[in-house]
Write a protein that holds these residues in place. Structure first.
Motif, PDB file in Angstrom:
ATOM      1  N   GLU A  99     -29.174 -19.425   9.439  1.00  0.00           N
ATOM      2  CA  GLU A  99     -30.044 -18.739   8.325  1.00  0.00           C
ATOM      3  C   GLU A  99     -29.872 -17.179   8.706  1.00  0.00           C
ATOM      4  O   GLU A  99     -29.786 -16.235   7.861  1.00  0.00           O
ATOM      5  CB  GLU A  99     -31.404 -18.878   8.308  1.00  0.00           C
ATOM      6  CG  GLU A  99     -31.687 -20.085   7.731  1.00  0.00           C
ATOM      7  CD  GLU A  99     -31.688 -21.454   8.491  1.00  0.00           C
ATOM      8  OE1 GLU A  99     -31.245 -21.219   9.782  1.00  0.00           O
ATOM      9  OE2 GLU A  99     -32.050 -22.508   8.240  1.00  0.00           O
ATOM     10  N   GLU A 100     -29.830 -16.835  10.098  1.00  0.00           N
ATOM     11  CA  GLU A 100     -29.709 -15.487  10.452  1.00  0.00           C
ATOM     12  C   GLU A 100     -28.253 -14.950  10.108  1.00  0.00           C
ATOM     13  O   GLU A 100     -27.990 -13.639   9.847  1.00  0.00           O
ATOM     14  CB  GLU A 100     -30.099 -15.351  12.024  1.00  0.00           C
ATOM     15  CG  GLU A 100     -31.549 -15.296  12.241  1.00  0.00           C
ATOM     16  CD  GLU A 100     -32.097 -14.260  11.531  1.00  0.00           C
ATOM     17  OE1 GLU A 100     -32.137 -13.060  11.547  1.00  0.00           O
ATOM     18  OE2 GLU A 100     -33.199 -14.826  10.675  1.00  0.00           O
ATOM     19  N   VAL A 101     -27.364 -15.634  10.523  1.00  0.00           N
ATOM     20  CA  VAL A 101     -26.097 -15.603   9.994  1.00  0.00           C
ATOM     21  C   VAL A 101     -25.829 -15.176   8.491  1.00  0.00           C
ATOM     22  O   VAL A 101     -25.068 -14.128   7.967  1.00  0.00           O
ATOM     23  CB  VAL A 101     -24.870 -16.781  10.377  1.00  0.00           C
ATOM     24  CG1 VAL A 101     -23.699 -16.248   9.827  1.00  0.00           C
ATOM     25  CG2 VAL A 101     -25.005 -16.850  12.063  1.00  0.00           C
ATOM     26  N   LEU A 104     -27.422 -11.591   7.706  1.00  0.00           N
ATOM     27  CA  LEU A 104     -26.447 -10.558   7.984  1.00  0.00           C
ATOM     28  C   LEU A 104     -25.432 -10.446   7.154  1.00  0.00           C
ATOM     29  O   LEU A 104     -24.778  -9.450   6.703  1.00  0.00           O
ATOM     30  CB  LEU A 104     -26.064 -10.731   9.563  1.00  0.00           C
ATOM     31  CG  LEU A 104     -25.408  -9.426  10.125  1.00  0.00           C
ATOM     32  CD1 LEU A 104     -26.291  -8.468  10.201  1.00  0.00           C
ATOM     33  CD2 LEU A 104     -24.992  -9.767  11.408  1.00  0.00           C
ATOM     34  N   THR A 105     -24.713 -11.534   6.687  1.00  0.00           N
ATOM     35  CA  THR A 105     -23.709 -11.801   5.902  1.00  0.00           C
ATOM     36  C   THR A 105     -24.211 -11.074   4.314  1.00  0.00           C
ATOM     37  O   THR A 105     -23.406 -10.161   3.994  1.00  0.00           O
ATOM     38  CB  THR A 105     -23.581 -13.047   5.503  1.00  0.00           C
ATOM     39  OG1 THR A 105     -22.931 -13.719   6.695  1.00  0.00           O
ATOM     40  CG2 THR A 105     -22.308 -13.103   4.484  1.00  0.00           C
ATOM     41  N   ASN A 106     -25.306 -11.288   3.810  1.00  0.00           N
ATOM     42  CA  ASN A 106     -25.700 -10.775   2.765  1.00  0.00           C
ATOM     43  C   ASN A 106     -25.969  -9.042   2.811  1.00  0.00           C
ATOM     44  O   ASN A 106     -25.819  -8.339   1.940  1.00  0.00           O
ATOM     45  CB  ASN A 106     -27.159 -11.367   2.461  1.00  0.00           C
ATOM     46  CG  ASN A 106     -26.939 -12.816   1.920  1.00  0.00           C
ATOM     47  OD1 ASN A 106     -25.922 -13.189   1.400  1.00  0.00           O
ATOM     48  ND2 ASN A 106     -28.024 -13.415   1.677  1.00  0.00           N
ATOM     49  N   THR A 123     -20.370 -13.159  11.416  1.00  0.00           N
ATOM     50  CA  THR A 123     -20.279 -14.199  12.863  1.00  0.00           C
ATOM     51  C   THR A 123     -19.627 -13.595  14.040  1.00  0.00           C
ATOM     52  O   THR A 123     -20.154 -13.819  15.157  1.00  0.00           O
ATOM     53  CB  THR A 123     -19.188 -15.177  12.212  1.00  0.00           C
ATOM     54  OG1 THR A 123     -19.863 -15.744  11.140  1.00  0.00           O
ATOM     55  CG2 THR A 123     -19.127 -16.399  13.435  1.00  0.00           C
ATOM     56  N   LYS A 124     -18.580 -12.799  13.995  1.00  0.00           N
ATOM     57  CA  LYS A 124     -18.126 -12.018  14.970  1.00  0.00           C
ATOM     58  C   LYS A 124     -19.142 -11.149  15.721  1.00  0.00           C
ATOM     59  O   LYS A 124     -19.302 -11.378  16.911  1.00  0.00           O
ATOM     60  CB  LYS A 124     -16.862 -11.214  14.498  1.00  0.00           C
ATOM     61  CG  LYS A 124     -15.608 -12.093  14.175  1.00  0.00           C
ATOM     62  CD  LYS A 124     -15.202 -12.965  15.326  1.00  0.00           C
ATOM     63  CE  LYS A 124     -13.681 -13.794  14.735  1.00  0.00           C
ATOM     64  NZ  LYS A 124     -13.292 -14.546  15.990  1.00  0.00           N
TER      65      LYS A 124
END
Length: 235
Positions: A99-101, A104-106, A123-124
């Motif tokens: 969910e945290e990925v 951060l993606t958003n 992700t990186k």
């Protein structure tokens, strides 16, 4: 020859000075105006040189301690909030990594990246240092410049004292009958010089900075002089 292969010199941005410059200018400006205002107020009431000295020294000490205490409390509160947010973020990553990925993606999608690239970047960065990535890009917290209450407290007290000592020395060296006149013009000079220094360091317009601090200084000194005249000691 092959000059195009040479790395371009790194730009020097004024924003790198914003934190300490704001604190230094604020402290020094407060010191100059506070103590000068006090001294002009009491000298307008036609008190003795001893009373002027006592007022100036008391104003310097009280102001420096007030600035130190106020800054310590303020920055401590900021540091507590930052620490609490980081602890919460750390806990969320331990329990809800995926969910945290997505979160951060958003953030990166809102900044203009397409979804696939945004997820790759998120992700990186989280593989490298998840907490730093979320602190910087989600919370707006720089992990390398977390608020330091004691440092801020001492800096504010030092800046205030540096500014306050100028009108105090001026008043002590001036003839008692001309203290108000000399203090008024010397204070304007000190404020103008502070405006020039701040503008030079911050890369701002000098004349605008001088106008800003001197006009406000004139208003402050005029008010305190009127108060002193109101309580003028009868002869």
């Amino acid at each position: 020859m092959f000059a195009w292969l040479q790395p371009r010199p790194k730009e020097k941005h004024a924003m790198g000075n914003v934190s300490w410059l704001r604190a230094a200018v604020l402290g020094a400006n407060d010191g100059i105006l506070s103590v000068s205002g006090l001294l002009i107020g009491v000298s307008s009431a036609e008190v003795s040189q001893r009373n002027i000295a006592l007022t100036g020294v008391s104003g310097l000490i009280a102001g420096a301690l007030s600035m130190a205490a106020g800054e310590y409390v303020s920055v401590s509160s900021q540091a507590d909030l930052e620490t609490a947010d980081l602890d919460l973020e750390r806990q969320e990553m331990e329990q809800h990594w995926d969910e945290e990925v997505i979160e951060l993606t958003n953030v990166y999608i809102k900044r203009g990246l397409d979804r696939e690239l945004a997820r790759t970047v998120a992700t990186k960065l989280m593989e490298h240092d998840a907490l730093e990535a979320h602190a910087r890009d989600e919370l707006g917290i720089n992990m390398y410049s977390i608020a330091k209450p004691l440092q801020a407290s001492l800096s504010s007290a030092g800046a205030f004292s540096t500014g306050a000592i100028l009108p105090l020395i001026t008043a002590l060296l001036s003839p008692i009958e001309h203290v108000t006149f000399i203090l008024t013009f010397s204070t304007l000079f000190f404020l103008a010089f502070l405006g020039i220094v701040g503008a030079q360091i911050g890369g701002a317009n000098r004349m605008r900075a001088i106008f800003r601090v001197t006009v406000l200084g004139v208003i402050a000194m005029a008010v305190t002089s009127l108060v002193g005249k109101f309580f003028e000691t009868p002869t």
